[in-house]
Every structure is written in C-alpha cells, then in structure tokens.
Design a protein around this motif. Structure first.
Motif, PDB file in Angstrom:
ATOM      1  N   THR A  12       0.855  -1.086  -0.045  1.00 19.80           N
ATOM      2  CA  THR A  12       0.035  -0.050   0.002  1.00 19.80           C
ATOM      3  C   THR A  12       0.930   1.242   0.143  1.00 19.80           C
ATOM      4  N   ARG A  39      -3.532   5.811  -4.098  1.00 22.68           N
ATOM      5  CA  ARG A  39      -4.837   6.616  -4.009  1.00 22.68           C
ATOM      6  C   ARG A  39      -4.849   7.591  -5.151  1.00 22.68           C
ATOM      7  N   ASN A  40      -3.884   7.952  -5.827  1.00 16.91           N
ATOM      8  CA  ASN A  40      -3.521   8.903  -6.909  1.00 16.91           C
ATOM      9  C   ASN A  40      -3.559   7.987  -8.199  1.00 16.91           C
ATOM     10  N   GLY A  60      -7.089   3.364  -4.760  1.00 17.70           N
ATOM     11  CA  GLY A  60      -8.354   3.285  -3.940  1.00 17.70           C
ATOM     12  C   GLY A  60      -7.636   3.934  -2.784  1.00 17.70           C
ATOM     13  N   ASP A  61      -8.710   4.078  -1.800  1.00 16.00           N
ATOM     14  CA  ASP A  61      -8.286   4.773  -0.268  1.00 16.00           C
ATOM     15  C   ASP A  61      -7.994   3.561   0.575  1.00 16.00           C
ATOM     16  N   ALA A  67     -11.498  -1.179  -1.070  1.00 12.98           N
ATOM     17  CA  ALA A  67     -10.244  -0.807  -1.495  1.00 12.98           C
ATOM     18  C   ALA A  67      -9.148  -1.691  -1.227  1.00 12.98           C
ATOM     19  N   VAL A 116      -5.658   6.786   8.460  1.00 16.44           N
ATOM     20  CA  VAL A 116      -4.860   6.430   7.553  1.00 16.44           C
ATOM     21  C   VAL A 116      -3.689   5.502   8.133  1.00 16.44           C
TER      22      VAL A 116
END
Length: 268
Positions: A12, A39-40, A60-61, A67, A116
């Motif tokens: 991740t 995420r981007n 995804g987040d 995600a 996060v």
C-alpha cells in the motif's frame, strides 16, 4: 540476489517514497509480481510504464475496506497467490503540537491521521490474512522512530505510530503460526510524505521542509539523512522465508541510531 524469487507481494502506498523503493527492490530480488494500492490514479500510467506487467494496480483509499479487498483480489488474480503484504501508506502531522489545535481541529486531525496510519493497516491486514494463511506468508508494516520516541512529529502522529507497535504485536499473536507479522521503523528520510487535509497540509511534503535534511543528519549518530532505498533491505529480510522464518512480532529500527542520538565530540 534472489531472496524473494517467485514471491508475490502487495504494497500500500507504493507510488512514492519508501513504498516505491520497496516495490523496486522486491522486483529486483526476484518477486514474480507485486500488487499496489495507490490513492492517486494519475500516477498509475507512470507506474505501468516503469514496471509493466510485473505490477497489478488498484486505485483506492487505504481507509476503505472495499479498496483493500479489491487490492488483494487484483493481486491474486494477476499473480496467483500472495506471499507478503506491506502496509506502508501514511500521513504525517508536521509537528503540530497540542497548543496549536483548537478542539475541532484536534478531533479532525486525530480522526484523519489514525484512519490512515492505523485503520489503513488494520484493514490491509484483514483483507490479506486469508491469502497469506494459504502461503504461510508475512505482513510487514512501515513504522517510524516516532513509534518509540518523542519528537518525530506532534502528539497525533506519534500516538498513531505507537499504536502500530501494538497492532503488530497483537496481529503476530493472533495470526501465528500461519502468518509472520513484523515492521520496519525508519527515521528521518527524504520522502514525499504528505500532511493531513485537516491541517491544510495535504500538499506539504516532508522532504520540502527547509533545513529538514540537515537537521536530521546532525541529530543522528550516523550523520546522514536516509534515502528510501536505505531501508529496503530490511523489508526483503523480513519477507524472505529462508532468512527470517523464525521472526515474528519484530520491528527493525532503521533510523541512523536515534536511540543514541547525538554524536560525541571528535578528537583531533
């Protein structure tokens, strides 16, 4: 070397910094494929250009259960299995001290940073555990010198990284003997770690802080600020079944000697 020959990993936050460096190193060490959760989506094309079909990208987040589950599915679909999950995505609070918060900002910053840095790791572990049980694989989480010592951020970031120590130990306990769970705790590193949206610092990067590199180099006994690549060997070691089969609930500190920070005066 081929310490990870034919292994499959999922990382991740692999689009930059330590995550990107670990991705490159795992492929260099023989991994047959690496899934990434980023995420981007704008960075996906550049990553495909560099790594080709050796990666499987999920946009995804990390705060989303869906995600994380999709990232595991995409990785196993592309490469057939999962041997190592690296939880790496994170956010830093730019040394925001308690006295700088009003109550509402403190609450929002806590919720964002913990979501996060801690929830993201928990969800990655939850999603990947079944696949890792099948391969007797491992989880590796990126921690920080702030996981053990004060001064690596403000109270929110430091508390979140301390929480990750407990998460690693509890997961190692719960998932044994099928899955090993370990961590790597880098110190100050030249990396584009972003700040929280709640503090208006989503576009402020750790690596852009004036004087940061010199301050870190002066503070640690080894006398330099690390590059992301300086930490990657620890991830390879912990992912390797041959070389760390008996290691779980361990956190390797890769911080230039922060525990003994400060250097003795040099003798002529």
């Amino acid at each position: 070397m081929d310490w990870l020959k034919n292994d499959v990993a999922l990382i991740t936050g692999a689009n930059s910094g330590i995550g990107r460096a670990v991705l490159r190193r795992f492929i260099a060490e023989g991994a047959s494929g690496v899934g990434v959760l980023i995420r981007n989506g704008a960075q996906a094309d550049a990553m495909r250009e560099e790594f080709g079909d050796r990666i499987a990208i999920t946009v995804g987040d990390v705060r989303s259960p869906d995600a994380n589950e999709e990232a595991v599915r995409a990785t196993t679909k592309a490469f057939g299995k999962l041997d190592t999950m690296v939880g790496n995505a994170g956010v830093w609070d730019h040394f925001a001290s308690l006295r700088k918060f009003d109550g509402a900002t403190a609450k929002a910053t806590f919720e964002e940073v913990f979501a996060v840095n801690v929830l993201g790791y928990l969800l990655a572990a939850h999603a990947s555990a079944p696949a890792l049980r099948e391969t007797n694989g491992s989880m590796i989480f990126t921690l920080s010198n702030a996981s053990f010592y004060a001064g690596g951020g403000g109270p929110v970031y430091v508390a979140s990284k301390h929480a990750c120590v407990g998460l690693i130990r509890q997961l190692a306990y719960e998932l044994a003997p099928d899955v090993r769970v370990n961590g790597v705790a880098p110190g100050g590193t030249v990396t584009p770690l972003k700040g929280p949206e709640s503090l208006g610092k989503a576009d402020r990067l750790l690596s852009d802080i004036p004087g940061f590199s010199d301050a870190v180099a002066e503070a640690v006994p080894l006398g330099f600020i690390a590059q992301p690549e300086d930490h990657t060997g620890h991830y390879v070691l912990l992912a390797s079944r041959e070389n760390s089969r008996a290691t779980t609930a361990e956190i390797i500190q890769s911080d230039g000697g922060w525990e003994v920070r400060g250097r003795p005066a040099r003798r002529a």
